[in-house]
Design an enzyme around this catalytic site. Structure first.
Site, mmCIF file in Angstrom:
data_model
loop_
_atom_site.group_PDB
_atom_site.id
_atom_site.type_symbol
_atom_site.label_atom_id
_atom_site.label_comp_id
_atom_site.label_asym_id
_atom_site.label_seq_id
_atom_site.Cartn_x
_atom_site.Cartn_y
_atom_site.Cartn_z
ATOM 1 N N HIS A 14 0.842 -1.208 0.000
ATOM 2 C CA HIS A 14 0.000 0.000 0.000
ATOM 3 C C HIS A 14 0.874 1.254 0.000
ATOM 4 O O HIS A 14 1.280 1.754 1.043
ATOM 5 C CB HIS A 14 -0.947 0.006 1.211
ATOM 6 C CG HIS A 14 -2.007 1.064 1.123
ATOM 7 N ND1 HIS A 14 -3.358 0.783 1.196
ATOM 8 C CD2 HIS A 14 -1.933 2.402 0.948
ATOM 9 C CE1 HIS A 14 -4.058 1.907 1.081
ATOM 10 N NE2 HIS A 14 -3.201 2.915 0.939
ATOM 11 N N HIS A 16 1.141 4.971 -2.463
ATOM 12 C CA HIS A 16 0.646 5.757 -3.601
ATOM 13 C C HIS A 16 1.836 6.343 -4.341
ATOM 14 O O HIS A 16 2.678 6.992 -3.724
ATOM 15 C CB HIS A 16 -0.256 6.888 -3.098
ATOM 16 C CG HIS A 16 -1.512 6.389 -2.446
ATOM 17 N ND1 HIS A 16 -2.724 6.352 -3.094
ATOM 18 C CD2 HIS A 16 -1.739 5.863 -1.204
ATOM 19 C CE1 HIS A 16 -3.647 5.846 -2.275
ATOM 20 N NE2 HIS A 16 -3.073 5.545 -1.127
ATOM 21 N N HIS A 240 -6.097 -0.027 4.821
ATOM 22 C CA HIS A 240 -6.286 0.424 6.208
ATOM 23 C C HIS A 240 -7.257 -0.506 6.966
ATOM 24 O O HIS A 240 -6.854 -1.469 7.553
ATOM 25 C CB HIS A 240 -6.732 1.895 6.285
ATOM 26 C CG HIS A 240 -5.829 2.816 5.522
ATOM 27 N ND1 HIS A 240 -4.628 3.231 6.027
ATOM 28 C CD2 HIS A 240 -5.938 3.367 4.288
ATOM 29 C CE1 HIS A 240 -4.040 4.026 5.133
ATOM 30 N NE2 HIS A 240 -4.809 4.116 4.080
HETATM 31 ZN ZN LIG Z 1 -3.881 4.872 0.699
#
Ligand SMILES: [Zn+2]
Length: 360
Positions: A14, A16, A240
């Site tokens: 995870h 970006h 998350h």
């Molecule tokens: Zn994220």
């Protein structure tokens, strides 16, 4: 032995791409493109971007992207450079397998429906499709040059459901070039917020086409977002998902179905998504209940972190080295690489950390 040396093979699920741009690349690009930019030095920009003081909330973190995305959006060289440097940074931090996510539309300067590009100042010929092409080229070259494996996840954007079908089509077209999954980002999935049908439809088709799915949910929004992600979007992983612990039945179900949670420790604090008292962080429940989760950075440009510093943070919270290694194995088992490649990654992990973690 330093923390970095204790974990010589890391995996990140995870992160970006636009949240992992080097600050210096933004400053340089602004100068090269003659873009008026109030922060002239790396230090000035860093001070502005890094989330340094409470109150922390997700909205404040997402706001920061408006500062720098207009500098790089719609610039072919900048997009290539960002993605190539990302691969170099993976190597620097011993991240040998990763899936970097981004929204193709947010980097484009020509939208497919003729609308105004979200960030680029002037229109040009860089469509969302061309963005994916540029980034795949850079990831292929970077993976080769630095001996890492960098895949892509394409993000739908929560507030722009009209882009979701195009994102799905790009996932299909670029699957042979390392696009492994679809995501929904830029806000948390919240069942109380309308306009979801186009997202849901894209995710349902993704499941039919064999495209993997991960969804940002249960971060700052409610646990119900996690249920929606599982039931309607066929999510295999949750970005998350901390709030899942508020719903005992849903939490049990996630454990039973071995749903993978992409936990981002520093990010969870800096978005105000977890209690201030870190002893109450859901991570402790996850460890005690043997939940399937990984440790990730999310957005290093605004968090000033790397995977080693997030490992260090969870070790300060009480996780030991074995726990952290177990999360790296969880990441390998839950990654979206094709089965053969996944097998190879797990074999490499066993070589580095030993056989016993295969059973954990
Ligand atoms: Zn994220």
């Amino acid at each position: 032995m330093s923390i970095a040396e204790q974990f010589p093979y890391k995996i990140e699920l995870h992160v970006h791409l636009d949240g992992a741009i080097r600050t210096e690349t933004i400053v340089e690009t602004a100068k090269r493109r003659n873009i008026h930019f109030p922060w002239e030095t790396i230090e000035e920009l860093k001070t502005h971007l890094v989330m340094s003081a409470p109150p922390y909330h997700l909205g404040a973190l997402l706001e920061k992207f408006h500062t720098f995305m207009p500098v790089v959006a719609g610039d072919r060289d900048a997009i290539h450079q960002i993605a190539y440097e990302f691969c170099e940074d993976c190597k620097k931090h011993d991240v040998f397998y990763t899936e970097a996510r981004y929204s193709p539309q947010l980097f484009a300067n020509k939208m497919s429906d003729g609308s105004k590009p979200p960030y680029a100042h002037t229109e040009g010929d860089i469509t969302p499709r061309e963005v994916v092409n540029i980034i795949c080229n850079a990831f292929e070259k970077g993976s080769q040059d630095f001996g890492v494996k960098v895949k892509s996840i394409l993000c739908c954007v929560e507030h722009a459901p009209e882009w979701s079908n195009e994102v799905l089509e790009l996932c299909k077209e670029f699957k042979p070039r390392g696009v492994v999954a679809i995501d929904i980002a830029c806000g948390d999935l919240d069942p109380d917020v309308p306009h979801k049908e186009l997202h849901t439809r894209a995710f349902q088709l993704a499941a039919q086409y064999g495209i993997h799915r991960t969804v940002h949910a249960g971060e700052s929004g409610p646990a119900a977002g996690v249920r929606l992600a599982l039931d309607e979007m066929h999510a295999e992983r949750i970005g998350h998902g901390y709030k899942v612990v508020d719903d005992a039945e849903l939490y049990e179900r996630c454990r039973r179905e071995n749903i993978h949670f992409e936990v981002c420790p520093l990010s969870s604090v800096k978005t105000g998504s977890v209690p201030d008292d870190l002893d109450k962080h859901p991570l402790h429940r996850f460890i005690n209940d043997e939940v399937n989760f990984s440790i990730n950075t999310d957005d290093p440009i605004v968090l000033d972190n790397d995977l080693t510093s997030d490992y260090e943070m969870v070790m300060k919270m009480g996780l030991d080295k074995e726990h952290v290694i177990a999360t790296i194995f969880h990441a390998a088992r839950s990654c979206f690489a094709p089965p053969e490649e996944k097998k190879q990654i797990l074999a490499e992990l066993v070589k580095v950390y030993g056989e016993k973690y295969m059973k954990m």
